[in-house]
Design an enzyme around this catalytic site. Structure first.
Site, short mmCIF file in Angstrom:
data_model
loop_
_atom_site.label_atom_id
_atom_site.label_comp_id
_atom_site.label_asym_id
_atom_site.label_seq_id
_atom_site.Cartn_x
_atom_site.Cartn_y
_atom_site.Cartn_z
N GLU A 260 32.06 -36.42 -19.92
CA GLU A 260 32.84 -37.38 -19.12
C GLU A 260 31.93 -38.50 -18.61
OE1 GLU A 260 36.10 -37.23 -19.13
OE2 GLU A 260 35.84 -35.40 -20.29
N TRP A 263 31.49 -40.84 -21.41
CA TRP A 263 32.64 -41.74 -21.60
C TRP A 263 32.47 -42.98 -20.73
CZ3 TRP A 263 36.35 -42.49 -24.97
CH2 TRP A 263 36.88 -41.42 -25.71
N TRP A 291 56.48 -56.21 -25.81
CA TRP A 291 56.71 -55.45 -24.58
C TRP A 291 58.07 -55.81 -24.00
CZ3 TRP A 291 53.14 -51.90 -24.50
CH2 TRP A 291 51.85 -52.18 -24.96
N ASN A 326 42.99 -37.13 -13.45
CA ASN A 326 42.85 -37.72 -14.78
C ASN A 326 43.99 -37.38 -15.73
OD1 ASN A 326 41.36 -39.10 -16.99
ND2 ASN A 326 41.29 -37.02 -17.80
N TRP A 344 50.28 -52.88 -21.07
CA TRP A 344 49.24 -52.07 -20.43
C TRP A 344 48.51 -52.86 -19.35
CZ3 TRP A 344 44.30 -54.02 -20.99
CH2 TRP A 344 44.06 -54.88 -22.07
N TRP A 367 42.99 -47.43 -20.08
CA TRP A 367 44.34 -47.99 -20.27
C TRP A 367 44.56 -48.31 -21.73
CZ3 TRP A 367 48.96 -48.16 -18.13
CH2 TRP A 367 49.05 -47.80 -16.79
C1 LIG Z 1 44.75 -44.93 -17.23
C2 LIG Z 1 43.41 -44.46 -16.70
C3 LIG Z 1 42.68 -45.29 -15.83
C4 LIG Z 1 41.43 -44.86 -15.36
N1 LIG Z 1 40.72 -45.70 -14.51
C5 LIG Z 1 39.48 -45.34 -14.10
C6 LIG Z 1 38.74 -46.18 -13.24
O1 LIG Z 1 39.15 -47.28 -12.86
N2 LIG Z 1 37.49 -45.76 -12.84
C7 LIG Z 1 36.98 -44.55 -13.26
O2 LIG Z 1 35.85 -44.20 -12.88
N3 LIG Z 1 37.67 -43.75 -14.08
C8 LIG Z 1 38.90 -44.10 -14.51
N4 LIG Z 1 39.60 -43.24 -15.33
C9 LIG Z 1 38.92 -42.03 -15.85
C10 LIG Z 1 39.15 -40.75 -15.05
O3 LIG Z 1 40.52 -40.54 -14.85
C11 LIG Z 1 38.44 -40.74 -13.71
O4 LIG Z 1 37.08 -41.08 -13.88
C12 LIG Z 1 38.50 -39.37 -13.05
O5 LIG Z 1 39.83 -38.92 -12.95
C13 LIG Z 1 37.87 -39.44 -11.67
O6 LIG Z 1 37.96 -38.18 -11.07
P1 LIG Z 1 36.65 -37.33 -10.72
O7 LIG Z 1 35.72 -38.21 -9.95
O8 LIG Z 1 37.10 -36.05 -10.11
O9 LIG Z 1 36.03 -37.15 -12.16
P2 LIG Z 1 35.44 -35.94 -13.01
O10 LIG Z 1 36.50 -35.50 -13.94
O11 LIG Z 1 34.77 -34.90 -12.18
O12 LIG Z 1 34.34 -36.72 -13.89
C14 LIG Z 1 33.09 -37.13 -13.32
C15 LIG Z 1 32.88 -38.61 -13.49
O13 LIG Z 1 32.81 -38.95 -14.88
C16 LIG Z 1 33.35 -40.25 -15.09
N5 LIG Z 1 34.54 -40.12 -15.94
C17 LIG Z 1 35.34 -39.05 -16.09
N6 LIG Z 1 36.29 -39.27 -17.01
C18 LIG Z 1 36.10 -40.54 -17.44
C19 LIG Z 1 36.76 -41.36 -18.40
N7 LIG Z 1 37.82 -40.93 -19.10
N8 LIG Z 1 36.32 -42.62 -18.57
C20 LIG Z 1 35.27 -43.08 -17.88
N9 LIG Z 1 34.59 -42.34 -16.98
C21 LIG Z 1 35.00 -41.10 -16.76
C22 LIG Z 1 33.75 -40.78 -13.72
O14 LIG Z 1 32.67 -41.51 -13.19
C23 LIG Z 1 33.99 -39.48 -12.94
O15 LIG Z 1 33.91 -39.64 -11.55
C24 LIG Z 1 40.88 -43.62 -15.79
C25 LIG Z 1 41.64 -42.81 -16.65
C26 LIG Z 1 42.88 -43.22 -17.10
C27 LIG Z 1 43.64 -42.33 -18.05
#
Ligand SMILES: Cc1cc2nc3c(=O)[nH]c(=O)nc-3n(C[C@H](O)[C@H](O)[C@H](O)COP(=O)(O)OP(=O)(O)OC[C@H]3O[C@@H](n4cnc5c(N)ncnc54)[C@H](O)[C@@H]3O)c2cc1C
Length: 436
Positions: A260, A263, A291, A326, A344, A367
């Site tokens: 993650e 990513w 759209w 997430n 989107w 997105w």
């Molecule tokens: C539509 C959509 C919009 C999102 N917008 C954002 C956003 O603006 N900022 C953001 O940080 N994440 C975003 N995410 C990714 C992800 O949902 C969040 O990072 C995550 O839910 C944050 O929760 P957590 O801190 O408990 O993360 P955990 O699941 O514990 O993960 C740890 C860290 O890994 C990173 N991470 C995890 N998943 C992703 C991912 N898919 N993409 C990029 N980084 C990731 C983040 O920094 C996160 O805090 C988005 C996902 C979706 C589907």
């Protein structure tokens, strides 16, 4: 005569430990002034004057100020347009060099280029270091020296480089060099009111993550009713934690969690190399999607009143807390773009206003992933079924009932659109765009 000093400029790195630019500045030999500036170009764009993120930043500054006071130093906090603030600083101090950490967003690149040119025209060096990522820009490239556009091979190369370069041993201590901060009485930190915002007394997630959360991450992360993810996003966003510390723990404790974090760097790299994604689909053809953009349906999605309980729970969680799980982010994003056929970019903008952990590259990348328009995206014909997603990931309705207490009563709305119909409509509209 003014004595020569160094300035360290904080941005997405609001911490006094393991900070690359700050540690390097402190070893330069001259007294270091730690600077933060409330950038009015950014703040003016925030329409909600109760925006919790400004409060988060201020809290982080207050915490740093406490530590700096113990070290007999002080933050210098300014408010204004960056170039104007720098003009004033150049007048007020004899600056030998300015240190900072790299910021990769299009606005930041432009801002930094302007500040660098200005400082250099006054004979002041501008030195920016890699800090908020393990690998940046061109560090991880394909065999033919191109940026990756698919995640899995990028991730493989990323991990290979982490080991080959012994990157985990990198550390940038601050405390041992604390004598090199400028010695100054504590200076005031502007109140939220002074920066044009209203305090909200929000509770922010802790920056401590229990080992158990990381260890069980791969088992628990998909269930929004369980506290199974780190909630560290807002701290990663503003640098109140060190990415090197997180990656070290991920490396030791859980590979899924490490993925993650990768990513995050993948999407940062994509935004850097393909800045057009900020306005347009990564894949050009997808800009031809017709759209529907029905404003009333959009309002219902925003308010969490679509009649699909998992979607509604997610949107209400977001509206009330600035966080959304997430799994539910994926479902709500898919629902907006596919079931409702709303652009989107509308959803991206809404999340950008509300998410505490909002990050341009992650938000845009995810997105575009959900909408099927991105580089390594879900195929357009894969349309999440919001009902089966709920049955699978919130089967006992813990999450839904928490956020949608009127669910299963007459007060709860009928579904905004029928799933089977909406699914087919999305596939038809998308395939018209893609197949031409
Ligand atoms: C539509 C959509 C919009 C999102 N917008 C954002 C956003 O603006 N900022 C953001 O940080 N994440 C975003 N995410 C990714 C992800 O949902 C969040 O990072 C995550 O839910 C944050 O929760 P957590 O801190 O408990 O993360 P955990 O699941 O514990 O993960 C740890 C860290 O890994 C990173 N991470 C995890 N998943 C992703 C991912 N898919 N993409 C990029 N980084 C990731 C983040 O920094 C996160 O805090 C988005 C996902 C979706 C589907």
């Amino acid at each position: 005569m003014k004595s020569k000093i160094i300035i360290f400029w904080f941005r997405r790195d609001l911490r006094l430990f393991d900070n690359a630019g700050l540690s390097t500045a402190l070893q330069h030999g001259l007294p270091v002034i730690p600077l933060f500036l409330f950038d009015s170009d950014i703040l003016e764009k925030l329409t909600d004057k109760r925006d919790k993120r400004v409060g988060f930043i201020r809290e982080a500054l207050v915490k740093m100020q406490e530590q700096l006071t113990e070290w007999r130093s002080s933050l210098l906090v300014k408010h204004g347009k960056p170039l104007n603030v720098w003009k004033q600083l150049v007048n007020d101090f004899d600056i030998s060099a300015v240190y900072t950490n790299n910021d990769y967003e299009p606005y930041a690149l432009q801002r930094d280029a302007g500040v660098q040119a200005f400082l250099e025209s006054h004979g002041i060096a501008f030195l920016s270091l890699r800090d908020q990522v393990i690998f940046e820009k061109d560090d991880v490239r394909t065999a033919s020296e191109q940026p990756y556009t698919v995640f899995t091979p990028y991730k493989k190369k990323w991990k290979q480089k982490l080991i080959e370069n012994n990157t985990l041993s990198l550390a940038y201590p601050v405390a041992p060099h604390n004598k090199n901060f400028w010695q100054h009485e504590p200076l005031p930190i502007p109140s939220l009111k002074e920066t044009g915002f209203t305090p909200t007394h929000a509770d922010f997630p802790s920056r401590e993550i229990r080992d158990e959360i990381i260890q069980k991450y791969h088992l628990q992360r998909d269930f929004p009713g369980i506290a199974g993810t780190s909630r560290i996003g807002v701290h990663v966003r503003f640098g109140t934690v060190s990415i090197r510390d997180l990656v070290k723990r991920a490396f030791q404790l859980n590979e899924t969690w490490l993925d993650e974090l990768i990513w995050r760097e993948f999407f940062m790299m994509i935004l850097y190399h393909f800045p057009h994604v900020q306005q347009r689909s990564f894949r050009e053809k997808y800009d031809l999607i017709e759209w529907r953009n029905n404003e009333n349906e959009y309002e219902r999605w925003c308010a969490g009143e679509t009649g699909y309980p998992l979607v509604d729970a997610g949107m209400r969680e977001l509206n009330q807390t600035g966080f959304m799980h997430n799994r539910v982010r994926m479902v709500t994003a898919s629902f907006l773009t596919k079931h409702l056929l709303i652009d989107w970019r509308w959803g991206e903008r809404y999340f950008a206003e509300k998410l505490l952990d909002y990050d341009l590259s992650a938000n845009n990348g995810n997105w575009q992933w959900a909408a099927g328009t991105g580089c390594d995206a879900a195929p357009y014909f894969r349309v999440f079924n919001p009902v089966t997603q709920q049955e699978k990931f919130d089967s006992d309705f813990i999450y839904v009932k928490k956020w949608v207490p009127e669910y299963a009563t007459t007060a709860y709305p009928e579904p905004i659109v029928e799933h089977k119909f909406a699914r087919q409509r999305a596939i038809d509209v998308y395939s018209r765009a893609v197949k031409g």
